[in-house]
Design a protein around this motif. Structure first.
Motif, PDB file in Angstrom:
ATOM      1  N   ILE A   1      19.158  56.747 -17.956  1.00 16.03           N
ATOM      2  CA  ILE A   1      19.802  57.290 -16.754  1.00 16.03           C
ATOM      3  C   ILE A   1      19.709  56.270 -15.634  1.00 16.03           C
ATOM      4  O   ILE A   1      18.677  55.613 -15.459  1.00 16.03           O
ATOM      5  CB  ILE A   1      19.173  58.636 -16.331  1.00 16.03           C
ATOM      6  N   HIS A   2      20.789  56.119 -14.918  1.00 18.22           N
ATOM      7  CA  HIS A   2      20.833  55.214 -13.781  1.00 18.22           C
ATOM      8  C   HIS A   2      19.948  55.773 -12.666  1.00 18.22           C
ATOM      9  O   HIS A   2      19.846  56.985 -12.474  1.00 18.22           O
ATOM     10  CB  HIS A   2      22.285  55.084 -13.296  1.00 18.22           C
ATOM     11  N   SER A   3      19.305  54.895 -11.927  1.00 15.64           N
ATOM     12  CA  SER A   3      18.401  55.342 -10.859  1.00 15.64           C
ATOM     13  C   SER A   3      19.130  56.172  -9.806  1.00 15.64           C
ATOM     14  O   SER A   3      18.553  57.108  -9.233  1.00 15.64           O
ATOM     15  CB  SER A   3      17.728  54.132 -10.196  1.00 15.64           C
ATOM     16  N   THR A   4      20.388  55.855  -9.559  1.00 18.37           N
ATOM     17  CA  THR A   4      21.173  56.630  -8.592  1.00 18.37           C
ATOM     18  C   THR A   4      21.399  58.047  -9.096  1.00 18.37           C
ATOM     19  O   THR A   4      21.297  59.015  -8.328  1.00 18.37           O
ATOM     20  CB  THR A   4      22.524  55.941  -8.337  1.00 18.37           C
ATOM     21  N   SER A   5      21.690  58.188 -10.376  1.00 19.44           N
ATOM     22  CA  SER A   5      21.888  59.517 -10.961  1.00 19.44           C
ATOM     23  C   SER A   5      20.586  60.300 -10.972  1.00 19.44           C
ATOM     24  O   SER A   5      20.585  61.507 -10.723  1.00 19.44           O
ATOM     25  CB  SER A   5      22.423  59.379 -12.395  1.00 19.44           C
ATOM     26  N   LEU A   6      19.490  59.618 -11.273  1.00 19.57           N
ATOM     27  CA  LEU A   6      18.192  60.290 -11.284  1.00 19.57           C
ATOM     28  C   LEU A   6      17.849  60.831  -9.910  1.00 19.57           C
ATOM     29  O   LEU A   6      17.373  61.958  -9.773  1.00 19.57           O
ATOM     30  CB  LEU A   6      17.113  59.313 -11.765  1.00 19.57           C
ATOM     31  N   LYS A   7      18.102  60.034  -8.884  1.00 20.81           N
ATOM     32  CA  LYS A   7      17.825  60.508  -7.523  1.00 20.81           C
ATOM     33  C   LYS A   7      18.704  61.719  -7.189  1.00 20.81           C
ATOM     34  O   LYS A   7      18.225  62.675  -6.573  1.00 20.81           O
ATOM     35  CB  LYS A   7      18.061  59.400  -6.504  1.00 20.81           C
TER      36      LYS A   7
ATOM     37  N   ALA B   1       9.618  54.931 -12.081  1.00 21.39           N
ATOM     38  CA  ALA B   1      10.875  55.509 -11.611  1.00 21.39           C
ATOM     39  C   ALA B   1      10.622  56.730 -10.737  1.00 21.39           C
ATOM     40  O   ALA B   1      11.265  56.909  -9.697  1.00 21.39           O
ATOM     41  CB  ALA B   1      11.757  55.885 -12.799  1.00 21.39           C
ATOM     42  N   ILE B   2       9.682  57.585 -11.151  1.00 16.92           N
ATOM     43  CA  ILE B   2       9.356  58.757 -10.338  1.00 16.92           C
ATOM     44  C   ILE B   2       8.690  58.328  -9.039  1.00 16.92           C
ATOM     45  O   ILE B   2       8.924  58.911  -7.977  1.00 16.92           O
ATOM     46  CB  ILE B   2       8.431  59.716 -11.121  1.00 16.92           C
TER      47      ILE B   2
END
Length: 269
Positions: A89-95, A140-141
């Motif tokens: 998952i892209h970091s932007t999507s995760l956020k 990431a978290i």
């Protein structure tokens, strides 16, 4: 400027088309998706790309979205068709996912699984060796918690509070969450401010004073390390309005003296 305007308009039209196509796919296949008949790889891709284009929609303020398609996607995430620990998952999507209040309950469960895996791996950063080469890490978290513009800090604080207060809370889970928070602050010191502003002091106070875990040596060790980390990195302004920290620091000093005294007795005996 004319060329730039054309390029911007073309990009906006492309973004609208992609989001509309995603939503059309979700709605046309909603029955299969909601009944668990969808391919897991496709679901992972849907969540990733949909989240990315929802962020673009929010930035432009000109791209409408379908609430019904959003509801279906939220259901897929909440019903564990989508696994945070074994997906790309892209970091932007995760956020974006962590900015959705409706997903807080399911994300909390997945964060607990993350904490358990982090603890069982003895702090190694790679937590899951799944079917993909790129997995979600504590790092990431930690980025989400330190940025503060999402529910990451709230989820961690509420998770710790719930484990302390619930009858079914397990000592291992509490230690896992404490250790993971400590690791996050070690990597991202700014996370301590956001955690304090979201009430981690109160959760720690409950753990110290009002729980059946207050006499656990293992929890005391994990909690002491976390407290030292927080007090070393946090800005004083984040603690000034939180009376819980006075009680927590007093308890830390008293408990430390007690454990040292007991350790001395054990050596003498």
């Amino acid at each position: 400027m004319f060329n730039s305007s054309i390029s911007s308009s073309t990009r906006l039209a492309d973004d609208k088309l992609v989001l509309a196509s995603l939503e059309q796919y979700i709605l046309l296949n909603s029955s299969e998706l909601l009944h668990g008949l969808g391919d897991s790889g496709m679901i992972e891709l849907l969540v990733d790309v949909y989240g990315l284009y929802r962020v673009l929609a929010k930035i432009s303020y000109q791209i409408p979205y379908s609430p019904e398609a959003e509801r279906v996607l939220f259901h897929l995430v909440a019903e564990k068709e989508w696994d945070l620990l074994s997906t790309r998952i892209h970091s932007t999507s995760l956020k974006w996912l962590f900015q959705q209040e409706k997903l807080c309950k399911s994300l909390s469960t997945q964060i607990l699984n993350l904490c358990r895996l982090y603890k069982s791996s003895n702090g190694k950063q790679i937590l899951v060796q799944g079917k993909h080469s790129r997995n979600v890490y504590v790092h990431a978290i930690g980025e989400l918690v330190s940025s503060g513009d999402n529910f990451g800090p709230t989820l961690l604080v509420c998770l710790l509070r719930d484990l302390v207060e619930e009858e079914g809370g397990q000592e291992y889970d509490i230690i896992s969450v404490l250790s993971t928070i400590d690791a996050i602050i070690e990597i991202f010191p700014a996370a301590s401010d956001h955690l304090c502003l979201h009430g981690i002091g109160g959760a720690i106070q409950n753990l110290y004073y009002h729980s059946r875990f207050s006499s656990s040596r293992q929890i005391f060790m994990a909690l002491s390390q976390l407290l030292c980390r927080i007090l070393h990195t946090v800005n004083s302004e984040s603690l000034s309005d939180d009376e819980a920290w006075l009680a927590v620091t007093m308890k830390l000093n008293i408990s430390s003296a007690q454990w040292l005294w007991m350790g001395g007795l054990e050596k003498v005996s």
